[in-house]
Structure formats: structure tokens, C-alpha cells
Design a protein around this motif. Structure first.
Motif, PDB file in Angstrom:
ATOM      1  N   ILE A  62      29.712 -58.964  40.259  1.00 53.42           N
ATOM      2  CA  ILE A  62      28.900 -59.192  41.457  1.00 53.42           C
ATOM      3  C   ILE A  62      27.428 -59.168  41.065  1.00 53.42           C
ATOM      4  O   ILE A  62      26.949 -58.203  40.470  1.00 53.42           O
ATOM      5  CB  ILE A  62      29.197 -58.120  42.520  1.00 53.42           C
ATOM      6  CG1 ILE A  62      30.687 -58.136  42.874  1.00 53.42           C
ATOM      7  CG2 ILE A  62      28.324 -58.323  43.753  1.00 53.42           C
ATOM      8  CD1 ILE A  62      31.130 -56.933  43.665  1.00 53.42           C
ATOM      9  N   THR A  63      26.744 -60.234  41.416  1.00 50.80           N
ATOM     10  CA  THR A  63      25.324 -60.359  41.102  1.00 50.80           C
ATOM     11  C   THR A  63      24.532 -60.488  42.400  1.00 50.80           C
ATOM     12  O   THR A  63      25.098 -60.816  43.449  1.00 50.80           O
ATOM     13  CB  THR A  63      25.068 -61.594  40.207  1.00 50.80           C
ATOM     14  OG1 THR A  63      25.471 -62.771  40.902  1.00 50.80           O
ATOM     15  CG2 THR A  63      25.827 -61.477  38.893  1.00 50.80           C
ATOM     16  N   PRO A  64      23.219 -60.276  42.343  1.00 53.06           N
ATOM     17  CA  PRO A  64      22.423 -60.426  43.559  1.00 53.06           C
ATOM     18  C   PRO A  64      22.365 -61.885  44.009  1.00 53.06           C
ATOM     19  O   PRO A  64      22.577 -62.804  43.216  1.00 53.06           O
ATOM     20  CB  PRO A  64      21.025 -59.947  43.147  1.00 53.06           C
ATOM     21  CG  PRO A  64      21.092 -59.550  41.735  1.00 53.06           C
ATOM     22  CD  PRO A  64      22.431 -59.843  41.201  1.00 53.06           C
ATOM     23  N   VAL A  65      22.069 -62.082  45.266  1.00 54.21           N
ATOM     24  CA  VAL A  65      21.835 -63.434  45.792  1.00 54.21           C
ATOM     25  C   VAL A  65      20.522 -63.927  45.194  1.00 54.21           C
ATOM     26  O   VAL A  65      19.494 -63.246  45.302  1.00 54.21           O
ATOM     27  CB  VAL A  65      21.770 -63.423  47.334  1.00 54.21           C
ATOM     28  CG1 VAL A  65      21.444 -64.804  47.879  1.00 54.21           C
ATOM     29  CG2 VAL A  65      23.067 -62.891  47.917  1.00 54.21           C
ATOM     30  N   ARG A  66      20.536 -65.081  44.547  1.00 57.59           N
ATOM     31  CA  ARG A  66      19.357 -65.563  43.815  1.00 57.59           C
ATOM     32  C   ARG A  66      18.172 -65.901  44.714  1.00 57.59           C
ATOM     33  O   ARG A  66      17.043 -65.624  44.371  1.00 57.59           O
ATOM     34  CB  ARG A  66      19.713 -66.765  42.957  1.00 57.59           C
ATOM     35  CG  ARG A  66      20.597 -66.376  41.801  1.00 57.59           C
ATOM     36  CD  ARG A  66      20.710 -67.504  40.804  1.00 57.59           C
ATOM     37  NE  ARG A  66      21.727 -67.197  39.813  1.00 57.59           N
ATOM     38  CZ  ARG A  66      21.459 -66.706  38.627  1.00 57.59           C
ATOM     39  NH1 ARG A  66      20.224 -66.460  38.283  1.00 57.59           N
ATOM     40  NH2 ARG A  66      22.433 -66.449  37.784  1.00 57.59           N
ATOM     41  N   PRO A  71      17.975 -61.736  56.704  1.00 60.31           N
ATOM     42  CA  PRO A  71      18.054 -60.290  56.532  1.00 60.31           C
ATOM     43  C   PRO A  71      19.364 -59.803  55.906  1.00 60.31           C
ATOM     44  O   PRO A  71      19.355 -58.838  55.144  1.00 60.31           O
ATOM     45  CB  PRO A  71      17.880 -59.726  57.937  1.00 60.31           C
ATOM     46  CG  PRO A  71      17.997 -60.866  58.872  1.00 60.31           C
ATOM     47  CD  PRO A  71      17.795 -62.115  58.098  1.00 60.31           C
ATOM     48  N   ALA A  72      20.488 -60.441  56.189  1.00 57.19           N
ATOM     49  CA  ALA A  72      21.765 -59.966  55.637  1.00 57.19           C
ATOM     50  C   ALA A  72      21.766 -60.094  54.112  1.00 57.19           C
ATOM     51  O   ALA A  72      22.192 -59.166  53.410  1.00 57.19           O
ATOM     52  CB  ALA A  72      22.930 -60.749  56.235  1.00 57.19           C
ATOM     53  N   GLU A  73      21.303 -61.208  53.588  1.00 56.88           N
ATOM     54  CA  GLU A  73      21.273 -61.379  52.131  1.00 56.88           C
ATOM     55  C   GLU A  73      20.247 -60.461  51.481  1.00 56.88           C
ATOM     56  O   GLU A  73      20.479 -59.957  50.385  1.00 56.88           O
ATOM     57  CB  GLU A  73      21.013 -62.845  51.773  1.00 56.88           C
ATOM     58  CG  GLU A  73      22.201 -63.730  52.118  1.00 56.88           C
ATOM     59  CD  GLU A  73      21.989 -65.177  51.755  1.00 56.88           C
ATOM     60  OE1 GLU A  73      20.855 -65.575  51.384  1.00 56.88           O
ATOM     61  OE2 GLU A  73      22.985 -65.935  51.831  1.00 56.88           O
ATOM     62  N   ARG A  74      19.133 -60.210  52.157  1.00 58.85           N
ATOM     63  CA  ARG A  74      18.149 -59.264  51.620  1.00 58.85           C
ATOM     64  C   ARG A  74      18.716 -57.842  51.608  1.00 58.85           C
ATOM     65  O   ARG A  74      18.527 -57.096  50.645  1.00 58.85           O
ATOM     66  CB  ARG A  74      16.840 -59.347  52.395  1.00 58.85           C
ATOM     67  CG  ARG A  74      16.033 -60.595  52.052  1.00 58.85           C
ATOM     68  CD  ARG A  74      14.626 -60.552  52.625  1.00 58.85           C
ATOM     69  NE  ARG A  74      14.612 -60.754  54.065  1.00 58.85           N
ATOM     70  CZ  ARG A  74      14.647 -61.945  54.657  1.00 58.85           C
ATOM     71  NH1 ARG A  74      14.705 -63.037  53.938  1.00 58.85           N
ATOM     72  NH2 ARG A  74      14.609 -62.047  55.966  1.00 58.85           N
ATOM     73  N   ARG A  75      19.454 -57.471  52.646  1.00 55.95           N
ATOM     74  CA  ARG A  75      20.094 -56.148  52.677  1.00 55.95           C
ATOM     75  C   ARG A  75      21.146 -56.036  51.567  1.00 55.95           C
ATOM     76  O   ARG A  75      21.266 -54.986  50.929  1.00 55.95           O
ATOM     77  CB  ARG A  75      20.735 -55.878  54.045  1.00 55.95           C
ATOM     78  CG  ARG A  75      19.742 -55.505  55.123  1.00 55.95           C
ATOM     79  CD  ARG A  75      20.415 -54.948  56.370  1.00 55.95           C
ATOM     80  NE  ARG A  75      21.452 -55.792  56.903  1.00 55.95           N
ATOM     81  CZ  ARG A  75      21.267 -56.800  57.770  1.00 55.95           C
ATOM     82  NH1 ARG A  75      20.044 -57.057  58.216  1.00 55.95           N
ATOM     83  NH2 ARG A  75      22.270 -57.512  58.212  1.00 55.95           N
ATOM     84  N   PHE A  76      21.891 -57.120  51.348  1.00 56.69           N
ATOM     85  CA  PHE A  76      22.866 -57.119  50.253  1.00 56.69           C
ATOM     86  C   PHE A  76      22.165 -56.858  48.928  1.00 56.69           C
ATOM     87  O   PHE A  76      22.594 -56.021  48.133  1.00 56.69           O
ATOM     88  CB  PHE A  76      23.632 -58.446  50.196  1.00 56.69           C
ATOM     89  CG  PHE A  76      24.515 -58.548  48.985  1.00 56.69           C
ATOM     90  CD1 PHE A  76      25.782 -57.997  48.997  1.00 56.69           C
ATOM     91  CD2 PHE A  76      24.065 -59.167  47.825  1.00 56.69           C
ATOM     92  CE1 PHE A  76      26.595 -58.064  47.880  1.00 56.69           C
ATOM     93  CE2 PHE A  76      24.868 -59.238  46.703  1.00 56.69           C
ATOM     94  CZ  PHE A  76      26.137 -58.685  46.732  1.00 56.69           C
ATOM     95  N   ASN A  77      21.090 -57.575  48.663  1.00 54.79           N
ATOM     96  CA  ASN A  77      20.363 -57.386  47.402  1.00 54.79           C
ATOM     97  C   ASN A  77      19.801 -55.979  47.282  1.00 54.79           C
ATOM     98  O   ASN A  77      19.847 -55.377  46.209  1.00 54.79           O
ATOM     99  CB  ASN A  77      19.250 -58.421  47.256  1.00 54.79           C
ATOM    100  CG  ASN A  77      19.757 -59.764  46.773  1.00 54.79           C
ATOM    101  OD1 ASN A  77      20.950 -59.939  46.517  1.00 54.79           O
ATOM    102  ND2 ASN A  77      18.867 -60.723  46.656  1.00 54.79           N
ATOM    103  N   ASP A  78      19.277 -55.440  48.358  1.00 57.01           N
ATOM    104  CA  ASP A  78      18.758 -54.068  48.332  1.00 57.01           C
ATOM    105  C   ASP A  78      19.874 -53.065  48.005  1.00 57.01           C
ATOM    106  O   ASP A  78      19.694 -52.165  47.188  1.00 57.01           O
ATOM    107  CB  ASP A  78      18.113 -53.697  49.673  1.00 57.01           C
ATOM    108  CG  ASP A  78      16.809 -54.422  49.930  1.00 57.01           C
ATOM    109  OD1 ASP A  78      16.220 -54.975  48.964  1.00 57.01           O
ATOM    110  OD2 ASP A  78      16.380 -54.463  51.098  1.00 57.01           O
ATOM    111  N   ALA A  79      21.037 -53.248  48.626  1.00 55.94           N
ATOM    112  CA  ALA A  79      22.164 -52.348  48.358  1.00 55.94           C
ATOM    113  C   ALA A  79      22.652 -52.529  46.918  1.00 55.94           C
ATOM    114  O   ALA A  79      22.991 -51.554  46.244  1.00 55.94           O
ATOM    115  CB  ALA A  79      23.302 -52.625  49.339  1.00 55.94           C
TER     116      ALA A  79
END
Length: 89
Positions: A62-66, A71-79
Motif C-alpha cells: 500500500i502506497t500513498p495516493v500520488r 479530503p478523503a485521499e488527503r486523510r488516507f495519506n495522512d494516516a
């Protein structure tokens, strides 16, 4: 000086370590050349790895969203960033 690839579990126990590549080798190349990669490719684990954006997205990696959109994708990357831990040998 060799690079050190260390993979730990959720309890911060070291599960795999590779320390024989030159300092200019990319992290993902070290992973692709490791026994751990072969084991994940052969479905020997029931789980996933977290990797930074230098790794390709795979079923078990699992890698960060490039380019996070919204906000959902930013929250995913933060987590994702909070979950990845640097293991200091």
C-alpha cells in the motif's frame, strides 16, 4: 556503505533485514531483489506492507495516493504516513 532495508511488523518487531546493496540503489530495487518480495509474490503472507511513493502499488503493498484529490485521499495519506514507522536498528 551498504543500504539497510528493514521491515517490521505492527509490534515493531524486525521481520526482515537486507544489508548488502550499495548506497545508490533505489529502495524499490532492494525490495524487488529480496526474499521478502518473493514471499509476498507467492502469497506466503496474510497482510500488507506500507511503502512510500517510491514503490509501485501492489495487492500487498500500500502506497500513498500520488496526487490526492479531496479530503478523503488527503486523510488516507495522512494516516498512511502516521502508520509507517522508521525502524532504527
Amino acid at each position: 556503505m551498504p543500504l539497510l532495508q528493514v521491515v517490521g511488523d505492527a509490534s515493531l518487531r524486525i521481520e526482515d533485514m537486507v544489508a548488502h546493496w550499495a548506497g545508490s540503489m533505489h529502495d524499490s530495487r532492494i525490495f524487488y531483489e529480496s526474499d521478502l518480495y518473493d514471499r509476498f509474490e507467492n502469497n506466503e503472507f496474510n497482510g500488507a506492507l506500507l511503502g512510500d511513493s517510491g514503490y509501485p502499488l501492489k495487492q500487498y503493498l500500500i502506497t500513498p495516493v500520488r496526487a490526492p484529490q479531496g479530503p478523503a485521499e488527503r486523510r488516507f495519506n495522512d494516516a498512511h504516513i502516521r502508520m509507517r514507522v522508521k525502524i532504527i536498528p
